[in-house]
Each structure stands twice: as structure tokens, then as C-alpha cells.
Write a protein that holds these residues in place. Structure first.
Motif, PDB file in Angstrom:
ATOM      1  N   VAL A   5       0.835  -1.200   0.000  1.00 15.32           N
ATOM      2  CA  VAL A   5       0.000   0.000   0.000  1.00 15.32           C
ATOM      3  C   VAL A   5       0.872   1.253   0.000  1.00 15.32           C
ATOM      4  O   VAL A   5       1.792   1.384   0.816  1.00 15.32           O
ATOM      5  CB  VAL A   5      -0.927   0.026   1.236  1.00 15.32           C
ATOM      6  CG1 VAL A   5      -1.956   1.141   1.111  1.00 15.32           C
ATOM      7  CG2 VAL A   5      -1.605  -1.331   1.445  1.00 15.32           C
ATOM      8  N   ASP A   6       0.581   2.162  -0.918  1.00 19.24           N
ATOM      9  CA  ASP A   6       1.247   3.464  -0.971  1.00 19.24           C
ATOM     10  C   ASP A   6       0.330   4.505  -0.330  1.00 19.24           C
ATOM     11  O   ASP A   6      -0.853   4.588  -0.667  1.00 19.24           O
ATOM     12  CB  ASP A   6       1.542   3.851  -2.426  1.00 19.24           C
ATOM     13  CG  ASP A   6       2.247   5.191  -2.526  1.00 19.24           C
ATOM     14  OD1 ASP A   6       3.482   5.211  -2.414  1.00 19.24           O
ATOM     15  OD2 ASP A   6       1.566   6.219  -2.708  1.00 19.24           O
ATOM     16  N   ILE A   7       0.888   5.299   0.588  1.00 15.59           N
ATOM     17  CA  ILE A   7       0.102   6.314   1.303  1.00 15.59           C
ATOM     18  C   ILE A   7       0.720   7.680   1.073  1.00 15.59           C
ATOM     19  O   ILE A   7       1.946   7.840   1.154  1.00 15.59           O
ATOM     20  CB  ILE A   7       0.072   6.025   2.819  1.00 15.59           C
ATOM     21  CG1 ILE A   7      -0.551   4.654   3.081  1.00 15.59           C
ATOM     22  CG2 ILE A   7      -0.686   7.109   3.576  1.00 15.59           C
ATOM     23  CD1 ILE A   7      -0.424   4.191   4.509  1.00 15.59           C
ATOM     24  N   ARG A   8      -0.124   8.682   0.773  1.00 12.35           N
ATOM     25  CA  ARG A   8       0.348  10.066   0.612  1.00 12.35           C
ATOM     26  C   ARG A   8      -0.497  10.987   1.489  1.00 12.35           C
ATOM     27  O   ARG A   8      -1.723  10.824   1.574  1.00 12.35           O
ATOM     28  CB  ARG A   8       0.231  10.505  -0.848  1.00 12.35           C
ATOM     29  CG  ARG A   8       0.938   9.597  -1.843  1.00 12.35           C
ATOM     30  CD  ARG A   8       2.446   9.741  -1.792  1.00 12.35           C
ATOM     31  NE  ARG A   8       3.104   8.692  -2.543  1.00 12.35           N
ATOM     32  CZ  ARG A   8       4.158   8.910  -3.338  1.00 12.35           C
ATOM     33  NH1 ARG A   8       4.647  10.122  -3.468  1.00 12.35           N
ATOM     34  NH2 ARG A   8       4.727   7.894  -3.969  1.00 12.35           N
ATOM     35  N   ILE A   9       0.185  11.954   2.113  1.00 13.43           N
ATOM     36  CA  ILE A   9      -0.503  12.931   2.958  1.00 13.43           C
ATOM     37  C   ILE A   9      -0.008  14.334   2.628  1.00 13.43           C
ATOM     38  O   ILE A   9       1.117  14.513   2.153  1.00 13.43           O
ATOM     39  CB  ILE A   9      -0.286  12.642   4.460  1.00 13.43           C
ATOM     40  CG1 ILE A   9       1.219  12.615   4.795  1.00 13.43           C
ATOM     41  CG2 ILE A   9      -0.948  11.336   4.867  1.00 13.43           C
ATOM     42  CD1 ILE A   9       1.536  12.510   6.264  1.00 13.43           C
ATOM     43  N   SER A  10      -0.849  15.335   2.900  1.00 14.82           N
ATOM     44  CA  SER A  10      -0.481  16.731   2.656  1.00 14.82           C
ATOM     45  C   SER A  10      -0.204  17.499   3.937  1.00 14.82           C
ATOM     46  O   SER A  10       0.422  18.558   3.894  1.00 14.82           O
ATOM     47  CB  SER A  10      -1.589  17.438   1.868  1.00 14.82           C
ATOM     48  OG  SER A  10      -1.736  16.855   0.596  1.00 14.82           O
ATOM     49  N   GLU A  11      -0.695  16.986   5.061  1.00 14.93           N
ATOM     50  CA  GLU A  11      -0.477  17.633   6.355  1.00 14.93           C
ATOM     51  C   GLU A  11      -0.040  16.571   7.366  1.00 14.93           C
ATOM     52  O   GLU A  11      -0.518  15.441   7.326  1.00 14.93           O
ATOM     53  CB  GLU A  11      -1.759  18.316   6.844  1.00 14.93           C
ATOM     54  CG  GLU A  11      -2.261  19.407   5.906  1.00 14.93           C
ATOM     55  CD  GLU A  11      -3.615  19.945   6.328  1.00 14.93           C
ATOM     56  OE1 GLU A  11      -4.119  19.548   7.405  1.00 14.93           O
ATOM     57  OE2 GLU A  11      -4.175  20.756   5.572  1.00 14.93           O
ATOM     58  N   MET A  12       0.836  16.969   8.282  1.00 16.08           N
ATOM     59  CA  MET A  12       1.438  15.990   9.181  1.00 16.08           C
ATOM     60  C   MET A  12       0.409  15.311  10.075  1.00 16.08           C
ATOM     61  O   MET A  12       0.534  14.121  10.383  1.00 16.08           O
ATOM     62  CB  MET A  12       2.521  16.661  10.035  1.00 16.08           C
ATOM     63  CG  MET A  12       3.480  15.678  10.667  1.00 16.08           C
ATOM     64  SD  MET A  12       4.338  14.650   9.457  1.00 16.08           S
ATOM     65  CE  MET A  12       4.384  13.062  10.287  1.00 16.08           C
ATOM     66  N   ASP A  13      -0.623  16.050  10.501  1.00 18.83           N
ATOM     67  CA  ASP A  13      -1.596  15.426  11.405  1.00 18.83           C
ATOM     68  C   ASP A  13      -2.436  14.351  10.723  1.00 18.83           C
ATOM     69  O   ASP A  13      -3.107  13.558  11.385  1.00 18.83           O
ATOM     70  CB  ASP A  13      -2.498  16.478  12.063  1.00 18.83           C
ATOM     71  CG  ASP A  13      -3.270  17.315  11.057  1.00 18.83           C
ATOM     72  OD1 ASP A  13      -3.210  17.023   9.856  1.00 18.83           O
ATOM     73  OD2 ASP A  13      -3.939  18.278  11.494  1.00 18.83           O
ATOM     74  N   GLN A  14      -2.391  14.306   9.378  1.00 10.92           N
ATOM     75  CA  GLN A  14      -3.092  13.246   8.657  1.00 10.92           C
ATOM     76  C   GLN A  14      -2.429  11.886   8.888  1.00 10.92           C
ATOM     77  O   GLN A  14      -3.074  10.851   8.730  1.00 10.92           O
ATOM     78  CB  GLN A  14      -3.139  13.567   7.165  1.00 10.92           C
ATOM     79  CG  GLN A  14      -3.997  14.781   6.837  1.00 10.92           C
ATOM     80  CD  GLN A  14      -3.845  15.228   5.396  1.00 10.92           C
ATOM     81  OE1 GLN A  14      -2.913  14.833   4.687  1.00 10.92           O
ATOM     82  NE2 GLN A  14      -4.765  16.087   4.950  1.00 10.92           N
ATOM     83  N   ALA A  15      -1.154  11.886   9.258  1.00 15.33           N
ATOM     84  CA  ALA A  15      -0.443  10.626   9.499  1.00 15.33           C
ATOM     85  C   ALA A  15      -1.056   9.870  10.670  1.00 15.33           C
ATOM     86  O   ALA A  15      -1.320   8.665  10.575  1.00 15.33           O
ATOM     87  CB  ALA A  15       1.035  10.903   9.753  1.00 15.33           C
TER      88      ALA A  15
END
Length: 377
Positions: free
Chosen positions: A251-261
Motif C-alpha cells: 500500500v502506498d500512502i500520501r498525505i499533505s499535512e502531518m496530522d493526517q499521518a
């Protein structure tokens, strides 16, 4: 500086050709280290001190600063590795067609290496002291997530005010002011095998369990918020007439803001804690490894400086966000004002059609030199 860089364009292209014609994929340590030794010699000729950080598995990392530097406030990062396997150069070495240069890694980012070197040469020859205000990291593993160089980048980011990252400019010439973070996880599902014709009821299908989980994982996508969860590879089973005892999803995961992690980590744990097929279980491996590069006030202010420099030399500077990860994420997460994409203009990176626009080489080198000069006043 402008006249000097135009005069040196052919010399710059010759060095780019030398670097491109060395296989330096992330796992081709000998090639990366050869590039490192060539660049080490070039920097030492200019009065820079080069510290080689030896690595056993990956290419060595270099830390470079001028012998007169005392407390440099600019960190610059440029990677020496490419995505291409050993043997690629023999199939398609460096070549020039019209105003375009081609070859493995030509824009991502061997031309950037040469641009950085000649920007510092131009500063030295101009008599300004900007070259004393930079600390450079040349790393050998960016294309695989910077496993060995990340701690080094994070360490050297401490106390810095600005980070200039040498990834290539986008196809339209834009600099990069934001990058998505992310990582890779692997789901390993364990079931129980059984003959699908004789006693299927005794089996517990890992493939069926994984199918449910894939659907739930893809529901986490929120493209408006910059969240991407993609199951890109799956494998499993032992034969077509056997209830599958195992299945794996990458699974590849992408986020734009750190709190999304944190949000995604919790959601993925929640999905994996539930068994849709009784008797199956799942193991989660991996995590989000790269923080996002967020466009903050520091980035905005640094961008304005580069825009002003661009106006002075006749380059209209634009910026953009990109979904790809990079070392800019590490400097940004360390609280350093960061701009990426300061290399020459080009495109089709990571493909056999990768190119660099030759006319942008001297002008982007001038933009970089003038930016270092401005930030060092």
C-alpha cells in the motif's frame, strides 16, 4: 556572473555528460561513490572541505562547506542516485538533440549537481561571500526514501534558516513550495488452506479477507484534502483449487499535512483489527516515513526572495505543489524555510524519455547563485 555562466555552458554540459554516463541507481553503490569522488575533487579545488560519510549498503553521503565557513545558514541538498539499474547507460548514454539533453538521471538530478557547483564557482569569482554561507549534503539514497541520509539531513538542518533543495524545476519552470509526505505499508494476511472442491468449508481464505480490507482502505482516500491510499500490488494463494492460506497487499500512502499521518495510522489499525473472514489474521508492516513539505510562512517569505531575484535577472518565478516526496520534506519538518525544484527545467524523470532543457542551465545557475548571494547579505 551571467556572462561567465554563458561562457561555461559547454564545460557544464561536459561534466553533466560524465556524470550521466555513470550508472548510479540507488543500489549501485560503486557508481554513486564514483560520482561522489568526482564531485569531491571539484569542490576541493574551490577551497571546500568535503567530509565523506561512509555507508556500507548505500552510496556514501558527502557534507561540504567552504574552509572559511563559520556558521552557514543555508543548507543545500542534492542526491547522486537515480532510479535506473546497472546497465542502463550502456543502452542509452548521454546525448544532445537540439536544445535538449537526454540520458538516465540527466535532470533528476545530475544537471542539478553541476548547476550547484557552478553557482558556487560564480560566487567565488564574483568576489561575494555567499559561498561561505552554505552547507551542502550530497546523498546517495534519495530515490529509495533516504534511509541512510535522512538522519544526516535532519541533523544538519538544525540552526539553519534556509533550505535550497536541488530537485529539477517542473516542466513549466515552476519551483516546488509543497510536497506530499507518505510511506509504504504491507498487509500480510494469514488464513487456512483447504481443497476448494473436497472440503472448502474447512478453509479460511486470506484472499477474501484481503479483498474486504482493500475496499475499506480505498475508502480512506480524500483527494480534496490530499490523502491518497493506494493498494498497488497484491499477491497470494498457492493454487487455483486451494482456499488461499496467505495474501499480501502493498500500500502506498500520501498525505499533505502531518496530522493526517496519525489519522491514517489509527484508521488502518482499525480496519486491520477486524476479521471479515473468521479465522484469519493480519500483520501490518511499515509506516509513514516521509513528512509532508507544507507551504508555511517561512516558505512564502523565501519564495518572495527568489521571485525578486528572478525579476532582477529576467526570470519569472512561479511555484507549485507536487505529489511526489523528496528530501525537502525533512528540512521543512525541521522548521527550516524550504524551497525545492531549483535545478534546471526538464521532464519525464524516471523514464527513458527523461530530458533537460539546455538553455535553462546557465539561467537557473544564475538564479541559484544570486539567491545564495541575497540570502547571505
Amino acid at each position: 556572473m551571467e556572462i561567465y555562466l554563458q561562457e561555461k555552458k559547454e564545460e557544464m554540459l561536459q561534466l553533466i555528460e560524465q556524470l550521466v554516463n555513470i550508472d548510479s541507481g540507488s543500489y549501485v553503490k560503486k557508481g554513486i561513490d564514483k560520482i561522489g569522488s568526482i564531485l569531491k575533487e571539484k569542490y576541493e579545488e574551490l577551497g571546500f572541505i568535503v567530509e565523506v560519510k561512509e555507508e556500507k549498503q548505500y552510496g556514501n553521503n558527502l557534507v561540504i562547506q567552504h574552509k572559511e565557513a563559520k556558521d552557514p545558514k543555508i543548507i543545500m541538498v542534492a542526491h547522486m542516485d537515480t532510479v535506473f539499474p546497472e546497465g542502463t547507460v550502456a543502452k542509452r548514454p548521454f546525448r544532445i538533440e537540439g536544445d535538449y539533453a537526454y540520458g538516465p538521471g540527466v535532470v533528476d538530478m545530475k544537471s542539478s549537481q553541476v548547476e550547484l557547483l557552478y553557482a558556487l564557482k560564480a560566487l567565488i569569482l564574483s568576489g561575494t561571500k555567499g559561498y561561505e554561507n552554505v552547507q551542502i549534503i550530497l546523498n546517495g539514497d534519495e530515490e529509495i526514501g533516504s534511509p541512510s541520509s535522512r538522519p544526516l539531513i535532519e541533523e544538519k538542518s538544525q540552526g539553519k534558516e534556509y533550505a535550497l533543495i536541488m530537485e529539477p524545476a517542473r516542466k513549466d519552470g515552476s519551483l516546488v513550495s509543497a510536497r506530499r509526505g507518505g510511506g509504504r505499508i504491507t498487509l500480510i494476511v494469514k488464513g487456512k488452506s483447504a481443497h476448494s472442491g473436497i472440503e472448502p468449508e474447512k478453509g479460511r481464505s486470506a484472499i477474501e479477507e484481503l479483498a474486504h480490507k482493500i475496499i475499506e482502505l480505498h475508502k480512506l482516500n480524500d483527494h480534496e484534502k490530499g490523502i491518497s491510499v493506494n493498494v498497488g500490488l497484491i499477491e497470494g494463494g498457492s493454487s487455483v483449487n486451494t482456499v488461499s492460506p496467505n495474501a499480501i497487499a502493498h500500500v502506498d500512502i500520501r498525505i499533505s499535512e502531518m496530522d493526517q499521518a496519525d489519522y491514517l495510522n489509527e484508521k488502518i489499525k482499525e480496519i486491520c483489527s477486524k476479521a471479515y473472514v473468521d479465522g484469519t489474521k493480519v500483520i501490518i508492516e511499515g509506516h509513514i516515513t516521509r513528512p509532508p513539505m507544507e507551504k508555511n510562512d517561512g516558505t512564502e517569505n523565501l519564495l518572495h526572495v527568489i521571485e525578486d531575484v528572478g525579476k532582477e535577472i529576467g526570470i519569472q518565478v512561479h511555484d507549485t505543489a507536487t505529489g511526489g516526496g523528496g528530501d525537502a520534506s525533512f528540512t521543512s519538518a525541521a522548521g527550516v524555510a524550504t524551497i525545492d525544484g531549483l535545478g534546471p527545467v526538464g521532464g519525464n524523470a524516471h523514464s527513458d524519455k527523461e530530458y533537460m532543457e539546455i538553455h535553462t542551465l546557465p539561467e537557473r545557475t544564475l538564479l541559484l547563485a544570486r539567491t545564495i548571494e541575497r540570502l547571505s547579505r
